[in-house]
Design an enzyme around this catalytic site. Structure first.
Site, mmCIF file in Angstrom:
data_model
loop_
_atom_site.group_PDB
_atom_site.id
_atom_site.type_symbol
_atom_site.label_atom_id
_atom_site.label_comp_id
_atom_site.label_asym_id
_atom_site.label_seq_id
_atom_site.Cartn_x
_atom_site.Cartn_y
_atom_site.Cartn_z
ATOM 1 N N GLY A 1 -5.532 -9.668 -4.314
ATOM 2 C CA GLY A 1 -4.586 -10.052 -3.481
ATOM 3 C C GLY A 1 -3.174 -9.697 -4.005
ATOM 4 C CG LEU A 2 -1.145 -11.792 -6.368
ATOM 5 C CD1 LEU A 2 -0.973 -11.794 -7.927
ATOM 6 C CD2 LEU A 2 -0.148 -12.602 -5.584
ATOM 7 C CB CYS A 3 -1.635 -5.827 -2.220
ATOM 8 S SG CYS A 3 -3.029 -6.694 -1.265
ATOM 9 N N GLY A 4 1.109 -8.209 -0.334
ATOM 10 C CA GLY A 4 1.526 -8.538 0.924
ATOM 11 C C GLY A 4 0.451 -8.660 2.010
ATOM 12 C CB SER B 1 0.902 -2.983 0.329
ATOM 13 O OG SER B 1 0.629 -2.358 1.231
#
Length: 354
Positions: free
Chosen positions: A127-130, A308
């Site tokens: 995760g942590l990609c918008g 992203s």
């Protein structure tokens, strides 16, 4: 006697004031920690929160720099795949011209009534990609609902852990799962291509589509749906990529757009001598082109995920900086109010002793 009494009370007041500034065993609220005076529990909580936000900002800034470096490598991987695709395009046109298109009968080109579709969904492993993963999952969900409304069954081939975590709790059957990793591996692309071709040739599915994120530039990417099976004889289209060079300016990362450098060498069509039938060569080439297409889609998805993540971490760093500024103002006001209150209490105590 009255003068002596007044002098005695003044001396006691002075002693009380001096003792008020002296350290003791918890009688007053002045706490010294690493040469910083904190007046009460409220300012101590604010100071701890400021420290936490600063540490978080360091982490997000480091993640942004790592993503920026990997984006560059992802673009270089796309560039390294260009010679293969260009050569495939040239040989494909040569072989296609040597064949009689009306007599070409290859199973991979068979178009039949679609009753079941295999959907290849490419998501990230982390995760942590918008909104990168959420956008792909939403596009895949809409596509599944549309196929279901048309009476067409669908099965999923998931590339990436995020898609597996989401669709693992849904009703749509999952045929296979693959791990994407930090960079797409040729072994994964070849295994995925062989699986889809086997499903298509055995008529387990009638078509195959891939849902991935098309990389436009560092700040723009969009989910895209592409039909990959059955293949067609319309030709192989060459796509140009936008190349961005990441540099620094005034201590900040900036991107500069670079136009693709066209080759000055003239393109000549070689004169091939075919030992096998052109149709057999074409069948092998189409399979190779199919694997290259899947690899290209996964490379674009990786580049989109990293872009992203870089954008998301930049926003997180900016928000952390704003939060630190706001908390610092609140901390300074609370500390000033606490010091002012202590001074007022000391003055009031000295006044009451007169």
């Amino acid at each position: 006697m009255r003068t002596i009494a007044i002098s005695f009370f003044i001396v006691l007041a002075i002693i009380a004031i001096v003792n008020g500034f002296a350290p003791n065993n918890g009688i007053n609220r002045v706490i010294s920690r690493q040469s910083t005076i904190v007046m009460d529990g409220k300012t101590r909580v604010l100071r701890d929160r400021i420290k936490t936000v600063k540490n978080t900002r360091r982490i997000t800034e480091a993640m942004r720099l790592v993503a920026a470096a990997r984006v560059r490598r992802a673009q270089e991987a796309v560039l390294r795949s260009r010679p293969l695709l260009a050569q495939l395009q040239l040989v494909y046109k040569t072989v296609l011209d040597a064949c009689n298109r009306e007599e070409i009968d290859l199973p991979i080109l068979e178009v039949r009534d679609v009753k079941k579709v295999s959907l290849v969904i490419v998501t990230g492993d982390r995760g942590l990609c918008g909104s990168y993963n959420a956008a792909v999952i939403k596009a895949a969900t809409r596509r599944i609902e549309k196929l279901t409304a048309q009476g067409i069954q669908s099965q999923l081939v998931l590339v990436g852990r995020k898609g597996e975590q989401w669709f693992g709790r849904r009703k749509t059957p999952i045929a296979a799962t693959f791990v994407l990793g930090n960079s797409p591996q040729p072994s994964v692309g070849s295994e995925l291509a062989n699986l889809l071709i086997a499903q298509f040739l055995t008529k387990e599915v009638d078509a195959a589509e891939i849902i991935y994120t098309r990389f436009n530039n560092l700040i723009s990417s969009e989910p895209s749906i592409r039909t990959i099976l059955p293949l067609s004889l319309t030709g192989i289209e060459s796509e140009e990529d936008e190349i961005f060079k990441i540099t620094t300016k005034d201590g900040k990362l900036v991107t500069q757009k670079q136009a693709p450098t066209p080759s000055d060498e003239p393109v000549t069509v070689p004169d091939y001598i075919f030992e096998d039938e052109p149709a057999e060569i074409l069948n092998t080439m189409l399979t190779l082109f199919f694997s290259s297409t899947i690899m290209r889609c996964m490379q674009e998805s990786i580049a989109s995920e990293l872009a992203s993540r870089m954008t998301a971490m930049q926003s997180a760093s900016n928000n952390a900086k704003k939060i630190v500024n706001v908390l610092s103002q609140v901390y300074n006001r609370a500390r000033q109010a606490s010091v002012t209150q202590e001074m007022l209490e000391i003055v009031a105590g000295a006044t009451s002793m007169e």
